[in-house]
Design an enzyme around this catalytic site. Structure first.
Site, mmCIF file in Angstrom:
data_model
loop_
_atom_site.group_PDB
_atom_site.id
_atom_site.type_symbol
_atom_site.label_atom_id
_atom_site.label_comp_id
_atom_site.label_asym_id
_atom_site.label_seq_id
_atom_site.Cartn_x
_atom_site.Cartn_y
_atom_site.Cartn_z
ATOM 1 N N CYS A 188 0.836 -1.205 0.000
ATOM 2 C CA CYS A 188 0.000 0.000 0.000
ATOM 3 C C CYS A 188 0.870 1.252 0.000
ATOM 4 O O CYS A 188 1.685 1.443 0.909
ATOM 5 C CB CYS A 188 -0.923 0.014 1.213
ATOM 6 S SG CYS A 188 -2.001 1.486 1.251
ATOM 7 N N LYS A 192 2.081 -9.502 -0.585
ATOM 8 C CA LYS A 192 1.856 -8.663 -1.772
ATOM 9 C C LYS A 192 2.780 -7.454 -1.671
ATOM 10 O O LYS A 192 2.711 -6.705 -0.697
ATOM 11 C CB LYS A 192 0.403 -8.225 -1.870
ATOM 12 C CG LYS A 192 0.076 -7.513 -3.186
ATOM 13 C CD LYS A 192 -1.419 -7.309 -3.343
ATOM 14 C CE LYS A 192 -1.725 -6.726 -4.716
ATOM 15 N NZ LYS A 192 -1.170 -5.382 -4.921
ATOM 16 N N GLY A 210 -0.870 -5.537 -12.272
ATOM 17 C CA GLY A 210 -0.627 -4.308 -13.010
ATOM 18 C C GLY A 210 -0.918 -4.439 -14.491
ATOM 19 O O GLY A 210 -0.527 -5.405 -15.137
ATOM 20 N N ALA A 239 -7.678 -5.065 -10.373
ATOM 21 C CA ALA A 239 -8.320 -4.280 -9.314
ATOM 22 C C ALA A 239 -9.265 -3.238 -9.911
ATOM 23 O O ALA A 239 -10.462 -3.481 -10.051
ATOM 24 C CB ALA A 239 -7.248 -3.617 -8.440
#
Length: 429
Positions: free
Chosen positions: A182, A221, A283, A306
């Site tokens: 994040c 992740k 990505g 996402a």
């Protein structure tokens, strides 16, 4: 060509620039995150969308511990073998819903699974709040027996707090995942996510403590470092610490704008070639062709999507928004599906699996974004609703249809395909 969507039964609810190496190995800082827990009276969007009291979670399913040894008892090579055995037992899922704060909750996961997702992550859960607050646990983590394979993701900076949180979800998931990627300011303030890239000993201790005390595998992740060698060293460190699966977001901590900065698939490929555990790529997955291309180029064992899934939860079934349809591309016009249809399906799942209204509100904006741009007055009416109801939302969808049907999603004829374990697309027949 025949294309068949999975028929899933649904059951009841259960409940920065890189620092010098010497600085990266500096003393750990263990300051507790300062995230404040909002009081229910502060925002009605935090209230569960169910009008009834949320049912108590069913008794947690017990893992069959007799058949598996804890990861702490295994040597490095045995852990690698166990990592692959577990991944294979799950079917080697290829198309995976990425973790999204307030967005990858149970109803959305189930919608994505209906339309081709093989596995999914929960939203990022705050390990300290999760251990301390029953209301947070009940609202933020819900699942059901069809919600598998499942990664439960936590942010953390304290190994013991993280372990306590992980033990609460261990019976209900297939991986406990550590958020090390994040890049947002709240993660900097809370000392977690990608900002632990400056504190590698702490990262290592987070992984090792889980591996030593859990029976379920641990996954991580991450984001990449600006320097590829640092990224590879990072991945190998996590593997040596006992990580069983690595999801790699091909952007650095400073590359936050996904529309302006393309993910670095070369870096993901390099990580895949440098470690022995399964690797998932994250990505640039905007439609199913991207998933195929990424698997082939990087050699990764799966892909995450996402933001694109938020707009189009049917992405993994081959549907794509008009933005990604190439000129002259042949599409299957017999399968009519648009984002309003997907929203209605999502709302029905929310009625079955209650979640806070703030999550529903966010999904409405994402799935109806194109419709709202055509009819901004409807968006204004929606934003003015301080208390949402399902009746209002269904009526709003009907109103938008009366004003003019939106653009259907496109299903490319040659792209309605399954992806086997070797990562190569096979057209449906």
């Amino acid at each position: 060509m025949k294309f068949k969507l999975p028929n899933l039964p649904l059951s009841s609810l259960k409940t920065l620039p890189l620092k010098p190496k010497s600085q990266m190995a500096s003393l750990l800082t263990a300051a507790e995150p300062q995230t404040r827990i909002p009081h229910p009276s502060e925002d009605l969007d935090d209230v569960l969308c169910s009008a009834q009291q949320q049912q108590q979670r069913e008794e947690q399913q017990q893992l069959d511990l007799a058949e598996t040894a804890p990861f702490r008892s295994l040597s490095g090579e045995s852990r690698i073998e166990r990592a692959w055995a577990h991944w294979t037992k799950l079917g080697r899922p290829k198309l995976i819903v990425a973790p999204m704060v307030d967005n990858s909750e149970l109803p959305f996961r189930m919608l994505c699974r209906k339309y081709g997702a093989d596995a999914a992550y929960t939203p990022m859960l705050h390990s300290r709040i999760f251990t301390e607050t029953e209301k947070y646990r009940n609202q933020e983590f819900t699942t059901c027996k069809e919600d598998r394979p499942l990664f439960v993701q936590f942010c953390a900076n304290d190994p013991e707090v993280l372990l306590e949180a992980a033990k609460r979800v261990e019976p209900d998931c297939d991986y406990v995942d550590i958020n090390l990627g994040c890049p947002q300011r709240i993660a900097r303030r809370g000392n977690y996510g990608a900002f632990l890239m400056d504190k590698l000993p702490l990262v290592k201790s987070l992984v090792e403590n889980l591996v030593a005390n859990l029976y379920v595998p641990v996954s991580c992740k991450i984001r990449i470092f600006p320097n590829l060698d640092d990224t590879i060293k990072y991945a190998r460190m996590l593997e040596d610490a006992g990580c069983s699966l690595l999801a790699v977001h091909g952007r650095t901590r400073d590359e936050k704008d996904q529309k302006k900065v393309r993910a670095n698939w070369d870096a993901i490929k390099a990580v895949k070639n440098s470690v022995k555990i399964p690797v998932i790529a994250n990505g640039n997955i905007r439609h199913l062709d991207d998933a195929h291309d990424c698997l082939k180029y990087t050699g990764a064992d799966g892909v995450l999507s996402a933001e694109s899934l938020l707009e189009n939860p049917a992405l993994f079934a081959g549907f794509r928004t008009a933005e990604w349809v190439e000129e002259g591309e042949e599409c299957n016009k017999d399968r009519k599906l648009d984002q309003a249809d997907l929203l209605v399906e999502y709302l029905k799942l929310c009625e079955q699996y209650p979640v806070p209204w703030r999550m529903i509100r966010a999904h409405v904006h994402k799935m109806l974004g194109d419709w709202f741009r055509m009819h901004p007055h409807v968006r204004e009416d929606f934003n003015a609703q301080h208390i949402l109801t399902f009746e209002f939302l269904y009526n709003m969808v009907d109103r938008l249809r009366e004003l003019g049907k939106g653009t259907p999603l496109h299903l490319k004829d040659t792209n309605a395909a399954s992806i086997p374990a070797n990562g190569l697309a096979v057209s449906a027949v």
